[in-house]
Design a protein around this motif. Structure first.
Motif, PDB file in Angstrom:
ATOM      1  N   UNK A  18      44.794  32.386  43.091  1.00 46.08           N
ATOM      2  CA  UNK A  18      44.486  33.295  42.271  1.00 46.08           C
ATOM      3  C   UNK A  18      43.265  34.209  42.692  1.00 46.08           C
ATOM      4  N   UNK A  19      42.329  33.422  43.371  1.00 51.36           N
ATOM      5  CA  UNK A  19      41.150  34.126  43.914  1.00 51.36           C
ATOM      6  C   UNK A  19      41.658  35.029  45.181  1.00 51.36           C
ATOM      7  N   UNK A  20      42.413  34.397  45.879  1.00 49.98           N
ATOM      8  CA  UNK A  20      43.198  35.563  46.852  1.00 49.98           C
ATOM      9  C   UNK A  20      43.878  36.569  46.632  1.00 49.98           C
ATOM     10  N   UNK A  21      44.361  36.658  45.175  1.00 52.30           N
ATOM     11  CA  UNK A  21      45.182  37.929  44.906  1.00 52.30           C
ATOM     12  C   UNK A  21      43.854  38.822  44.111  1.00 52.30           C
ATOM     13  N   UNK A  22      43.365  39.736  45.013  1.00 55.92           N
ATOM     14  CA  UNK A  22      42.604  40.584  44.358  1.00 55.92           C
ATOM     15  C   UNK A  22      42.675  41.273  43.069  1.00 55.92           C
ATOM     16  N   UNK A  23      44.070  41.529  43.100  1.00 54.57           N
ATOM     17  CA  UNK A  23      44.390  42.255  41.810  1.00 54.57           C
ATOM     18  C   UNK A  23      44.347  41.655  40.380  1.00 54.57           C
ATOM     19  N   UNK A  24      44.045  40.158  40.602  1.00 52.10           N
ATOM     20  CA  UNK A  24      43.701  39.536  39.314  1.00 52.10           C
ATOM     21  C   UNK A  24      42.397  39.538  39.123  1.00 52.10           C
ATOM     22  N   UNK A  25      41.695  39.956  39.822  1.00 56.51           N
ATOM     23  CA  UNK A  25      40.160  39.777  39.478  1.00 56.51           C
ATOM     24  C   UNK A  25      39.611  40.360  38.046  1.00 56.51           C
ATOM     25  N   UNK A  26      40.050  41.455  37.610  1.00 53.38           N
ATOM     26  CA  UNK A  26      39.798  41.765  36.272  1.00 53.38           C
ATOM     27  C   UNK A  26      40.597  40.802  35.160  1.00 53.38           C
ATOM     28  N   UNK A  27      41.262  39.832  35.466  1.00 49.89           N
ATOM     29  CA  UNK A  27      41.834  39.068  34.616  1.00 49.89           C
ATOM     30  C   UNK A  27      41.173  37.785  34.541  1.00 49.89           C
ATOM     31  N   UNK A  28      40.037  37.437  35.331  1.00 48.81           N
ATOM     32  CA  UNK A  28      39.296  36.314  35.245  1.00 48.81           C
ATOM     33  C   UNK A  28      37.713  36.659  35.191  1.00 48.81           C
ATOM     34  N   UNK A  29      37.389  37.685  36.041  1.00 49.02           N
ATOM     35  CA  UNK A  29      35.757  37.959  35.812  1.00 49.02           C
ATOM     36  C   UNK A  29      35.517  38.799  34.658  1.00 49.02           C
ATOM     37  N   UNK A  30      34.708  38.069  33.848  1.00 49.15           N
ATOM     38  CA  UNK A  30      34.115  38.644  32.654  1.00 49.15           C
ATOM     39  C   UNK A  30      33.223  40.098  33.091  1.00 49.15           C
ATOM     40  N   UNK A  31      33.659  41.237  32.372  1.00 48.52           N
ATOM     41  CA  UNK A  31      33.014  42.447  32.722  1.00 48.52           C
ATOM     42  C   UNK A  31      33.839  43.249  33.670  1.00 48.52           C
ATOM     43  N   UNK A  32      34.805  42.671  34.485  1.00 49.83           N
ATOM     44  CA  UNK A  32      35.637  43.601  35.315  1.00 49.83           C
ATOM     45  C   UNK A  32      36.580  44.257  34.372  1.00 49.83           C
ATOM     46  N   UNK A  33      36.818  45.325  34.182  1.00 53.15           N
ATOM     47  CA  UNK A  33      37.623  45.921  33.320  1.00 53.15           C
ATOM     48  C   UNK A  33      38.883  46.469  34.145  1.00 53.15           C
ATOM     49  N   UNK A  34      38.794  46.850  35.414  1.00 56.16           N
ATOM     50  CA  UNK A  34      40.118  47.597  36.048  1.00 56.16           C
ATOM     51  C   UNK A  34      39.811  47.649  37.483  1.00 56.16           C
TER      52      UNK A  34
END
Length: 149
Positions: A18-34
């Motif tokens: 999951x961490x290695x898939x940068x496109x999932x970042x907004x799916x788990x990092x609170x505050x990241x929206x896009x």
């Protein structure tokens, strides 16, 4: 550094995927929206995720850069959200037993106004946010594990 820990019912390899898939970042990092873009080679050192933070339409465009990686045990990032500042985020993954990973997340303001806050104030803001981020990361890792290959 402010620390939050969570046990995830998935292997370190699955959590790191999951961490290695940068496109999932907004799916788990609170505050990241896009997520606007992810550099080829993510999560190699120096690679960037180009993201937006905040609620639409008040988005701030910035980047998160890989500082250190040791797959599947460690990912250290420099996350920017100017004008608020920059933070160093360290995610350590340790296998507790087969199929179970302890994820330790550390965060520290390194530049900008966040550095001026006392540690207690930083903890009051970051601990709930980072607990929720780890809950989301866990859900994505467990969901990924449940998908047939």
């Amino acid at each position: 550094m402010i620390e939050v820990t969570m046990t995830v019912r998935a292997s370190p390899e699955c959590v790191f995927a999951v961490l290695a898939d940068g496109w999932t970042y907004a799916g788990w990092v609170v505050g990241a929206s896009h997520i606007r873009d992810v550099d080829t080679g993510w999560p190699e050192p120096g690679a960037l995720i180009h993201h937006s933070v905040g609620p639409w339409p008040l988005l701030i465009n910035d980047v998160t850069k890989v500082h250190v990686v040791d797959s599947p045990r460690l990912l250290e990032l420099d996350a920017r959200a100017w004008p608020f500042g920059t933070a160093r985020i360290r995610l350590e993954l340790t296998e507790n037993e087969p199929g179970s990973t302890e994820v330790r997340m550390f965060e520290e303001a390194t530049r900008g106004p966040g550095r001026l806050l006392p540690k207690a104030a930083q903890a009051a803001l970051l601990i709930p946010r980072n607990r929720e981020s780890l809950r989301r990361l866990a859900d994505l890792a467990v969901g990924r594990k449940a998908q047939p290959a």
